[in-house]
Design a protein around this motif. Structure first.
Motif, PDB file in Angstrom:
ATOM      1  N   THR A   1       8.318   1.440   2.635  1.00  0.00           N
ATOM      2  CA  THR A   1       6.952   1.251   1.549  1.00  0.00           C
ATOM      3  C   THR A   1       7.114   1.577   0.973  1.00  0.00           C
ATOM      4  N   HIS A   2       8.538   2.194   0.054  1.00  0.00           N
ATOM      5  CA  HIS A   2       8.120   3.603  -0.875  1.00  0.00           C
ATOM      6  C   HIS A   2       9.520   2.933  -1.508  1.00  0.00           C
TER       7      HIS A   2
ATOM      8  N   ILE B   1       7.251   0.110  -6.136  1.00  0.00           N
ATOM      9  CA  ILE B   1       6.749   0.850  -5.799  1.00  0.00           C
ATOM     10  C   ILE B   1       6.207   0.538  -7.842  1.00  0.00           C
TER      11      ILE B   1
ATOM     12  N   LYS C   1      -1.351   2.256  -8.210  1.00  0.00           N
ATOM     13  CA  LYS C   1      -0.157   3.608  -7.811  1.00  0.00           C
ATOM     14  C   LYS C   1      -0.714   4.139  -9.032  1.00  0.00           C
TER      15      LYS C   1
ATOM     16  N   HIS D   1       0.832   9.615  -5.813  1.00  0.00           N
ATOM     17  CA  HIS D   1       1.687  10.531  -5.181  1.00  0.00           C
ATOM     18  C   HIS D   1       0.914  11.475  -5.527  1.00  0.00           C
TER      19      HIS D   1
ATOM     20  N   GLU E   1       0.767   9.088  -0.863  1.00  0.00           N
ATOM     21  CA  GLU E   1       2.480   9.422  -0.970  1.00  0.00           C
ATOM     22  C   GLU E   1       3.468  10.099  -1.636  1.00  0.00           C
TER      23      GLU E   1
ATOM     24  N   SER F   1       2.231   7.895   3.489  1.00  0.00           N
ATOM     25  CA  SER F   1       3.699   7.486   3.142  1.00  0.00           C
ATOM     26  C   SER F   1       5.212   8.446   2.969  1.00  0.00           C
TER      27      SER F   1
ATOM     28  N   GLN G   1       9.237  10.607   3.008  1.00  0.00           N
ATOM     29  CA  GLN G   1      10.728  10.461   2.691  1.00  0.00           C
ATOM     30  C   GLN G   1      11.658  11.188   3.632  1.00  0.00           C
TER      31      GLN G   1
ATOM     32  N   SER H   1       9.925   6.117   4.258  1.00  0.00           N
ATOM     33  CA  SER H   1      10.581   4.623   3.035  1.00  0.00           C
ATOM     34  C   SER H   1      11.626   6.288   2.677  1.00  0.00           C
TER      35      SER H   1
ATOM     36  N   ASP I   1      12.025   6.297  -1.393  1.00  0.00           N
ATOM     37  CA  ASP I   1      11.886   6.204  -2.664  1.00  0.00           C
ATOM     38  C   ASP I   1      13.331   6.191  -3.365  1.00  0.00           C
TER      39      ASP I   1
END
Length: 547
Positions: A78-79, A238, A298, A348, A380, A402, A404, A442, A444
């Motif tokens: 998802t990222h 993204i 975003k 973010h 994020e 989301s 990472q 995710s 990234d």
């Protein structure tokens, strides 16, 4: 209807609907044991025991005996900066570079391969894990490739280093001003060192030779094939800060879809800078079909901890408080407008101050009770979150997060160095999950390895890929394998409006699934990173089959 494909003698797992343990088979979600699966067209046709499913076979049905191998829903990242990953397929990958000399060697080898004057690009260096623990500068890159313009990006993409030739081509000299939301690092005499933070690397990107659109599409097809080999069947593409690649990325995805060459379910994020245009056009998140949809707008509230630009409540041990990139009031106004228009937003937020401010924005938007969004807003990273903000998370109803996990394995040394004991607030996956907020995992990428098994290993063990530290880094935040897998499958499907389409092995859902060479629920967690995909099925078609 006759099945196109039958998988039997299998171990089936479907997060949220079935559970697996070492001593029992996986249930079908309806109380019966299921060891076989049939697909027809692009959907899962049936689940059941081997005898029942095999009896459905016709003369054209392909039948695969999986020898009890594990079958999972296809992974959804998802990222993923997928466009950036595809564009830079031929760049140097520093992910396996273990020291400063290794970086220099890779650049010299690339220079010999390309010859003089050609651009040398690289991504993924992590100086905090090198024994030298030293950031390169323009002079280092000049020595490695004196006849080439060179620019290499740190693993977090919030910092780049350029050599003298690249700086000159970009017009970056002692008189060049810092760009908005960017920093040109200078020495004591005002001369640029080659280190560029946040938006400053865009000065380099602006002078790079562009791929033709045809070459871009070729690279994206190659990138999708690489994703299939990792078990990915869905991604959220993204935008980087500035969003300059947004229009061409969306155009490329549409071109692939129109040509019947789109083999990932893709949600394409839009740059926050385009909020007004998107609203005026009447766009909304979720618009599209089961293959290609408009995702989130975003925004960036801060930078990254590696560049010391993440926005903090207390100063770094070796720097100040970081940066607030987009003013929080500006983000708030944009999110309010977008929320009313049905455009979901992702922000973010890495530093604990950024996380606090962004959560305040989303709490305020929810209080207005005006949302026309089909899918939740998102935060994020949430890389460093304080206990007070975990309490705020519990109260929010229209937000997903989301995170990472594999970024954590890259950041352990860096976080220890720059915030010390406050690192206990970083990558708090378990605490975030326990708030009840939908939590997706995710990569990234290209920041970290897009292999979902690397992310699952990091989330479960909280160790680097070299399996250090032995006891895990703040191991109280370790997750179960089940929690980690759900973060790559059912949760992202549900929170992006695709829960009835994919994310679990259920009759009627799209046949997006993978087969692995070992059962990650039974093996020693140390083996998870070397787990390999042997088969990937997307939309009912085999798109990857390991030789």
């Amino acid at each position: 209807m006759t099945p196109d494909l039958i998988l039997h003698n299998a171990t089936l797992y479907s997060p949220g609907h079935t559970r697996f343990s070492k001593n029992q088979s996986v249930g079908s979600g309806h109380g019966a044991s299921a060891t076989a699966l049939a697909t027809a067209g692009n959907r899962i046709m049936a689940l059941g025991d081997d005898k029942t499913i095999l009896a459905m076979a016709g003369p054209t049905t392909r039948i695969l005996n999986l020898d009890q191998k594990l079958v999972l829903p296809g992974f959804i990242d998802t990222h993923f900066h997928f466009y950036e990953w595809a564009v830079n397929l031929n760049s140097i990958d520093f992910a396996q570079t273990r020291n400063f000399a290794g970086m220099e060697t890779a650049i010299r080898e690339k220079s010999r391969l390309l010859g003089p004057d050609h651009w040398i690009l690289g991504q993924g260096f992590n100086e905090s894990d090198w024994p030298e623990n030293r950031m390169p500068d323009r002079l280092d890159l000049d020595m490695a490739a004196p006849d080439n313009p060179v620019c290499i990006w740190r693993c977090d993409l919030h910092l780049a280093v350029a050599n003298s030739s690249a700086l000159s081509l970009a017009g970056i000299d002692s008189t060049a001003p810092d760009p908005p939301d960017g920093v040109i690092v200078r020495d004591g005499t005002g001369i640029p060192t080659g280190v560029l933070k946040e938006m400053a690397p865009n000065l380099i990107r602006n002078v790079l030779p562009a791929l033709t659109f045809e070459n871009l599409l070729e690279n994206m097809e190659k990138a999708m094939a690489k994703a299939h080999a990792l078990g990915l069947t869905g991604i959220h593409d993204i935008r980087l800060m500035g969003g300059e690649e947004g229009a061409v990325a969306l155009q490329a995805w549409q071109s692939l879809h129109a040509a019947g060459k789109l083999t990932l379910r893709c949600h394409v994020a839009l740059p926050g800078e385009m909020t007004r245009q998107a609203i005026d056009l009447g766009l909304c998140s979720g618009f599209g079909d089961d293959m290609l949809r408009i995702g989130h707008l975003k925004f960036f509230s801060d930078g990254g901890m590696g560049a010391r630009t993440a926005w903090m409540t207390e100063p770094y041990l070796d720097a100040a408080y970081g940066m607030s990139l987009t003013p929080i009031q500006e983000i708030e106004q944009a999110v309010i407008q977008a929320d009313r228009a049905g455009l979901s937003c992702m922000v973010h937020a890495v530093g604990d101050r950024a996380v606090h401010e962004v959560l305040s924005v989303f709490a305020g938007v929810e209080a207005l009770n005006q949302s026309a969004c089909r899918i939740p807003h998102r935060m994020e990273h949430a890389q460093m979150i304080l206990p007070r903000d975990l309490e705020t998370l519990k109260q929010l109803k229209n937000l997903a997060v989301s995170c990472q996990p594999n970024n954590m394995s890259l950041d352990i040394s860096m976080i220890d160095q720059c915030v010390g004991k406050r690192g206990k607030y970083a990558y708090n996956f378990k605490n975030i999950l326990e708030t009840g907020i939908p939590t997706m995992f995710s990569s990234d990428a290209p920041v970290a390895d897009p292999n979902p098994f690397a992310g699952i290993f990091s989330a479960v063990t909280r160790r680097r890929m070299d399996h250090t530290p032995d006891t895990g880094w703040y191991p109280d935040q370790c997750l179960t394998v089940d929690q980690a897998v759900q973060g790559y499958t059912l949760t992202p499907a549900a929170t992006s409006g695709m829960g009835d389409v994919t994310g679990s092995l259920i009759v009627g859902k799209k046949a997006d699934l993978i087969v692995t060479d070992r059962n990650i629920f039974c093996i020693d967690p140390e083996e998870i990173p070397v787990t390999r995909v042997v088969l990937t099925l997307f939309n009912g078609k085999i798109v990857y089959e390991r030789p």
